[in-house]
Write a protein that holds these residues in place. Structure first.
Motif, PDB file in Angstrom:
ATOM      1  N   GLY A  65      -0.456   7.418  -5.882  1.00  0.00           N
ATOM      2  CA  GLY A  65      -0.803   6.562  -6.999  1.00  0.00           C
ATOM      3  C   GLY A  65       0.298   5.588  -7.373  1.00  0.00           C
ATOM      4  N   THR A  66       1.471   5.729  -6.756  1.00  0.00           N
ATOM      5  CA  THR A  66       2.567   4.809  -7.019  1.00  0.00           C
ATOM      6  C   THR A  66       2.696   3.849  -5.851  1.00  0.00           C
ATOM      7  N   CYS A  67       2.580   2.556  -6.151  1.00  0.00           N
ATOM      8  CA  CYS A  67       2.608   1.521  -5.115  1.00  0.00           C
ATOM      9  C   CYS A  67       3.592   0.439  -5.515  1.00  0.00           C
TER      10      CYS A  67
ATOM     11  N   ILE B 206      -2.576  -2.812  -3.241  1.00  0.00           N
ATOM     12  CA  ILE B 206      -2.526  -3.938  -4.178  1.00  0.00           C
ATOM     13  C   ILE B 206      -2.464  -5.231  -3.367  1.00  0.00           C
TER      14      ILE B 206
ATOM     15  N   ALA C 126      -9.289   5.438 -12.279  1.00  0.00           N
ATOM     16  CA  ALA C 126      -7.852   5.217 -12.380  1.00  0.00           C
ATOM     17  C   ALA C 126      -7.566   4.231 -13.496  1.00  0.00           C
TER      18      ALA C 126
ATOM     19  N   VAL D 237      -7.604   1.754  -6.166  1.00  0.00           N
ATOM     20  CA  VAL D 237      -6.995   3.073  -6.314  1.00  0.00           C
ATOM     21  C   VAL D 237      -8.019   4.126  -5.925  1.00  0.00           C
TER      22      VAL D 237
ATOM     23  N   SER E 221       0.836  -1.198   0.000  1.00  0.00           N
ATOM     24  CA  SER E 221       0.000   0.000   0.000  1.00  0.00           C
ATOM     25  C   SER E 221       0.870   1.247   0.000  1.00  0.00           C
TER      26      SER E 221
ATOM     27  N   ALA F  92      -5.863  -4.239  -7.504  1.00  0.00           N
ATOM     28  CA  ALA F  92      -5.537  -2.906  -7.008  1.00  0.00           C
ATOM     29  C   ALA F  92      -6.804  -2.122  -6.704  1.00  0.00           C
TER      30      ALA F  92
ATOM     31  N   ALA G 149      -4.211  10.423  -7.608  1.00  0.00           N
ATOM     32  CA  ALA G 149      -4.441   9.173  -6.894  1.00  0.00           C
ATOM     33  C   ALA G 149      -4.030   9.406  -5.448  1.00  0.00           C
TER      34      ALA G 149
ATOM     35  N   THR H  16      -3.235   3.888  -2.808  1.00  0.00           N
ATOM     36  CA  THR H  16      -3.317   2.666  -3.603  1.00  0.00           C
ATOM     37  C   THR H  16      -3.020   1.465  -2.715  1.00  0.00           C
TER      38      THR H  16
ATOM     39  N   THR I 158       2.380   2.821 -11.218  1.00  0.00           N
ATOM     40  CA  THR I 158       1.876   4.182 -11.042  1.00  0.00           C
ATOM     41  C   THR I 158       0.554   4.321 -11.780  1.00  0.00           C
ATOM     42  N   PHE I 159      -0.519   4.523 -11.018  1.00  0.00           N
ATOM     43  CA  PHE I 159      -1.858   4.657 -11.572  1.00  0.00           C
ATOM     44  C   PHE I 159      -2.183   6.135 -11.756  1.00  0.00           C
TER      45      PHE I 159
END
Length: 158
Positions: free
Chosen positions: A14-16, A89, A41, A32, A10, A30, A84, A87, A76-77
């Motif tokens: 937006g970058t996970c 996942i 997203a 988001v 987590s 994921a 974002a 996030t 990166t979403f």
């Protein structure tokens, strides 16, 4: 092999990072959470399963992908028209890699979970919830029958 929860990653953006231990054939799911955007997203290679938006203030998008042999270290979403905000996942293994979603993802203006029935055995139930204006996390309480794997609080995200 039976479907099994493995790990979760987590991030408050937006970058996970890729969940630890991700291997080819694992299912990545994921959630988001977008702030200020009105569009779901997205990220190339991921399939959107569900999305909801609360008046352009917050959005929640669920995406899935089957991990390949060479996954990046992070994802990166993008949220069109916003950012974002967080996030999560989830990595699972042993599931159906053709029909990743068992049943129909649903969205609601409340975070109450009633009974859920899957359409096949060995299914993993994932609940993702976003609460606008909640800076403490106290508005989100998982059902006693569920195990919380991640919770992110994004204060003053707007």
């Amino acid at each position: 092999m039976a479907l099994a929860y493995q790990t979760v990653a987590s991030a408050a953006s937006g970058t996970c990072n890729k969940p630890t231990g991700t291997a080819s054939g694992d299912t990545l799911t994921a959630a988001v959470f977008g702030v200020g955007g009105t569009t779901a997203a997205s990220l190339a290679g991921w399939t959107q399963q569900a999305t909801t938006n609360a008046s352009g203030f917050v959005s929640l998008t669920i995406l899935t992908k089957i991990a390949g042999g060479s996954e990046p270290g992070s994802y990166t979403f993008a949220v069109s028209g916003g950012v974002a905000g967080a996030t999560v996942i989830v990595r699972s293994s042993g599931g159906d890699t053709t029909a990743v979603i068992d049943g129909t993802p649903t969205t609601s203006s409340t975070a109450t979970v009633g009974s859920s029935t899957t359409t096949s055995a060995n299914s993993l139930l994932i609940m993702a919830t976003v609460a606008a204006g909640d800076t403490t996390g106290t508005n989100i309480t998982p059902d006693a029958a569920m195990t919380e794997r991640a919770e992110l609080v994004e204060a003053n995200a707007a």
